[in-house]
Scaffold this motif. Structure first.
Motif, PDB file in Angstrom:
ATOM      1  N   GLU A 249     -10.058   4.924   7.617  1.00  0.00           N
ATOM      2  CA  GLU A 249      -8.727   5.519   7.661  1.00  0.00           C
ATOM      3  C   GLU A 249      -8.274   6.084   6.315  1.00  0.00           C
ATOM      4  OE1 GLU A 249      -7.137   5.858  10.555  1.00  0.00           O
ATOM      5  OE2 GLU A 249      -8.932   4.948  11.416  1.00  0.00           O
ATOM      6  N   MET A 250      -9.126   5.960   5.276  1.00  0.00           N
ATOM      7  CA  MET A 250      -8.702   6.351   3.940  1.00  0.00           C
ATOM      8  C   MET A 250      -8.334   7.826   3.854  1.00  0.00           C
ATOM      9  SD  MET A 250      -7.992   5.351   0.901  1.00  0.00           S
ATOM     10  CE  MET A 250      -8.715   3.705   0.904  1.00  0.00           C
ATOM     11  N   SER A 251      -9.133   8.694   4.438  1.00  0.00           N
ATOM     12  CA  SER A 251      -8.861  10.128   4.361  1.00  0.00           C
ATOM     13  C   SER A 251      -7.523  10.472   5.002  1.00  0.00           C
ATOM     14  CB  SER A 251      -9.992  10.915   5.033  1.00  0.00           C
ATOM     15  OG  SER A 251      -9.744  12.312   4.940  1.00  0.00           O
ATOM     16  N   LYS A 252      -7.243   9.888   6.172  1.00  0.00           N
ATOM     17  CA  LYS A 252      -5.970  10.129   6.834  1.00  0.00           C
ATOM     18  C   LYS A 252      -4.803   9.617   5.996  1.00  0.00           C
ATOM     19  CE  LYS A 252      -7.740  10.080  11.576  1.00  0.00           C
ATOM     20  NZ  LYS A 252      -7.674   9.396  12.898  1.00  0.00           N
ATOM     21  N   ALA A 253      -5.017   8.481   5.337  1.00  0.00           N
ATOM     22  CA  ALA A 253      -3.968   7.890   4.516  1.00  0.00           C
ATOM     23  C   ALA A 253      -3.656   8.781   3.317  1.00  0.00           C
ATOM     24  CB  ALA A 253      -4.378   6.503   4.041  1.00  0.00           C
ATOM     25  N   ILE A 254      -4.683   9.360   2.699  1.00  0.00           N
ATOM     26  CA  ILE A 254      -4.483  10.241   1.545  1.00  0.00           C
ATOM     27  C   ILE A 254      -3.741  11.504   1.974  1.00  0.00           C
ATOM     28  CG2 ILE A 254      -5.644  11.698  -0.161  1.00  0.00           C
ATOM     29  CD1 ILE A 254      -7.804   9.560  -0.332  1.00  0.00           C
ATOM     30  N   GLU A 255      -4.141  12.070   3.100  1.00  0.00           N
ATOM     31  CA  GLU A 255      -3.469  13.274   3.600  1.00  0.00           C
ATOM     32  C   GLU A 255      -1.999  12.993   3.881  1.00  0.00           C
ATOM     33  OE1 GLU A 255      -5.672  14.595   6.960  1.00  0.00           O
ATOM     34  OE2 GLU A 255      -7.432  15.174   5.799  1.00  0.00           O
ATOM     35  N   ALA A 256      -1.698  11.829   4.443  1.00  0.00           N
ATOM     36  CA  ALA A 256      -0.310  11.480   4.733  1.00  0.00           C
ATOM     37  C   ALA A 256       0.483  11.246   3.460  1.00  0.00           C
ATOM     38  CB  ALA A 256      -0.262  10.235   5.608  1.00  0.00           C
ATOM     39  N   ALA A 257      -0.138  10.612   2.471  1.00  0.00           N
ATOM     40  CA  ALA A 257       0.553  10.297   1.220  1.00  0.00           C
ATOM     41  C   ALA A 257       0.798  11.521   0.368  1.00  0.00           C
ATOM     42  CB  ALA A 257      -0.244   9.264   0.446  1.00  0.00           C
ATOM     43  N   GLU A 258      -0.144  12.443   0.352  1.00  0.00           N
ATOM     44  CA  GLU A 258      -0.070  13.586  -0.544  1.00  0.00           C
ATOM     45  C   GLU A 258       0.549  14.832   0.087  1.00  0.00           C
ATOM     46  OE1 GLU A 258      -0.697  13.405  -3.838  1.00  0.00           O
ATOM     47  OE2 GLU A 258      -0.842  11.296  -3.330  1.00  0.00           O
ATOM     48  N   GLY A 259       0.800  14.820   1.365  1.00  0.00           N
ATOM     49  CA  GLY A 259       1.473  15.940   2.003  1.00  0.00           C
ATOM     50  C   GLY A 259       0.624  17.160   2.154  1.00  0.00           C
TER      51      GLY A 259
ATOM     52  N   PRO B 149       0.841  -1.200   0.000  1.00  0.00           N
ATOM     53  CA  PRO B 149       0.000   0.000   0.000  1.00  0.00           C
ATOM     54  C   PRO B 149       0.877   1.252   0.000  1.00  0.00           C
ATOM     55  CG  PRO B 149      -0.799  -1.584   1.605  1.00  0.00           C
ATOM     56  CD  PRO B 149       0.521  -2.109   1.122  1.00  0.00           C
ATOM     57  N   MET B 150       0.330   2.352  -0.486  1.00  0.00           N
ATOM     58  CA  MET B 150       1.142   3.546  -0.704  1.00  0.00           C
ATOM     59  C   MET B 150       1.832   4.050   0.557  1.00  0.00           C
ATOM     60  SD  MET B 150       0.269   7.253  -2.389  1.00  0.00           S
ATOM     61  CE  MET B 150       0.291   6.691  -4.078  1.00  0.00           C
ATOM     62  N   LEU B 151       1.166   4.030   1.688  1.00  0.00           N
ATOM     63  CA  LEU B 151       1.793   4.554   2.899  1.00  0.00           C
ATOM     64  C   LEU B 151       3.068   3.788   3.247  1.00  0.00           C
ATOM     65  CD1 LEU B 151      -1.097   5.526   5.340  1.00  0.00           C
ATOM     66  CD2 LEU B 151       0.226   6.959   3.781  1.00  0.00           C
ATOM     67  N   GLN B 152       3.095   2.507   2.933  1.00  0.00           N
ATOM     68  CA  GLN B 152       4.317   1.731   3.151  1.00  0.00           C
ATOM     69  C   GLN B 152       5.339   2.029   2.053  1.00  0.00           C
ATOM     70  OE1 GLN B 152       3.558  -2.470   3.797  1.00  0.00           O
ATOM     71  NE2 GLN B 152       1.626  -2.026   4.832  1.00  0.00           N
ATOM     72  N   ALA B 153       4.845   2.225   0.838  1.00  0.00           N
ATOM     73  CA  ALA B 153       5.749   2.476  -0.294  1.00  0.00           C
ATOM     74  C   ALA B 153       6.501   3.792  -0.149  1.00  0.00           C
ATOM     75  CB  ALA B 153       4.954   2.461  -1.591  1.00  0.00           C
ATOM     76  N   ILE B 154       5.891   4.770   0.532  1.00  0.00           N
ATOM     77  CA  ILE B 154       6.520   6.093   0.629  1.00  0.00           C
ATOM     78  C   ILE B 154       7.216   6.324   1.960  1.00  0.00           C
ATOM     79  CG2 ILE B 154       4.830   7.081  -0.977  1.00  0.00           C
ATOM     80  CD1 ILE B 154       3.483   8.407   1.440  1.00  0.00           C
ATOM     81  N   GLU B 155       7.336   5.292   2.768  1.00  0.00           N
ATOM     82  CA  GLU B 155       7.959   5.456   4.090  1.00  0.00           C
ATOM     83  C   GLU B 155       9.363   6.048   3.986  1.00  0.00           C
ATOM     84  OE1 GLU B 155       5.868   2.021   6.891  1.00  0.00           O
ATOM     85  OE2 GLU B 155       7.779   1.606   5.865  1.00  0.00           O
ATOM     86  N   ARG B 156      10.099   5.653   2.954  1.00  0.00           N
ATOM     87  CA  ARG B 156      11.459   6.140   2.785  1.00  0.00           C
ATOM     88  C   ARG B 156      11.604   6.939   1.497  1.00  0.00           C
ATOM     89  NH1 ARG B 156      14.876   0.662   4.509  1.00  0.00           N
ATOM     90  NH2 ARG B 156      14.020   0.502   6.632  1.00  0.00           N
TER      91      ARG B 156
END
Length: 262
Positions: free
Chosen positions: A252-262, A163-170
């Motif tokens: 949790e989708m909204s929080k995940a999008i906010e975290a992924a998109e900055g 999932p994207m949140l894991q993909a963008i961790e680093r």
């Protein structure tokens, strides 16, 4: 949707803008074309069947990503560049494919010069003021000189996709200082979170076309701002198995999008 802090100069800057009546009359023609959903990308749906050539049939301006989440793309003036995981940029091939993209035929309804140094939140406040309603979409372009632009670009992923949140961790973060370039972006209403990105979604590319990425922050020195108000949204949903099996809605989708998109 992120909260925009409006500086005291927003009213004055907004008043200096021109509203070209011959373009304003065509504003109803402006439409966003979108392939797939942001929630699908968050869930790890990184393969699509739509090519860059296909996208250009639906618009000359836009942003998105490539299959395998291989960096970001930025499109304007019918030219598409791939913003890669090392911060570099290159011309995209017409047969490259995308799992998620947003395009429009860019017809500005508002334009003007930004002659005062402004931070990201101040520019967003000006755009909000000029668009008027938070319930409309808009596409915007800023060509100018920047004190700094901070970007990130996702590294290419391999299967099985995370999932994207894991993909963008680093994810790598890049800082472009004292550059000339172009910001292109969309502002979407809060009610489309998950379908798209509520609030501002912006990409950057330098004038020498050597670097750029998904914008996290910036400070503009001066530039030209063009805005296209948009009241139509068209979405094509992928027919792939990965999309049809994806989890496209969760608490949790909204929080995940906010975290992924900055």
């Amino acid at each position: 949707m992120e909260t925009t802090v409006v500086c005291s100069c927003v009213q004055q800057v907004a008043k200096s803008f021109a509203y070209p009546t011959k373009i304003e009359a065509d504003s109803e023609l402006n439409e966003i074309y979108q392939t797939s959903l942001m929630s699908a990308l968050i869930d790890g749906v990184y393969d699509g069947n739509m090519t860059i050539a296909d996208l250009l049939e639906h618009g000359d301006f836009g942003l998105g990503t490539f299959n395998d989440l291989d960096g970001e793309f930025v499109a304007f003036d019918s030219k598409v560049h791939q913003l890669r995981g090392d911060g570099s940029a290159r011309v995209a091939a017409m047969d490259q494919k995308t799992p998620f993209a947003v395009m429009t035929h860019f017809r500005p309804t508002v334009s003007g010069e930004l002659m005062t140094a402004l931070d990201k939140c101040e520019v967003q406040g000006i755009i909000d003021k000029l668009v008027g309603s938070p319930n409309l979409f808009c596409a915007f372009r800023i060509a100018g000189r920047f004190v700094r632009v901070e970007t990130r670009t996702v590294q290419r992923q391999t299967k099985p996709y995370r999932p994207m949140l894991q993909a963008i961790e680093r994810q790598p973060v890049f800082k472009f200082e004292e550059t000339a370039g172009t910001l292109i972006g969309f502002r979407c209403p809060p009610y489309v979170q998950g379908i798209n990105v509520a609030g501002f979604h912006v990409h950057y590319i330098t004038d020498d076309r050597r670097g750029g990425g998904h914008v996290l922050d910036y400070r503009l020195l001066e530039g030209k701002l063009e805005i296209a108000k948009i009241s139509k949204l068209r979405i094509d949903l992928p027919q792939t198995d990965s999309f049809q099996q994806a989890t496209l809605h969760s608490k949790e989708m909204s929080k995940a999008i906010e975290a992924a998109e900055g």
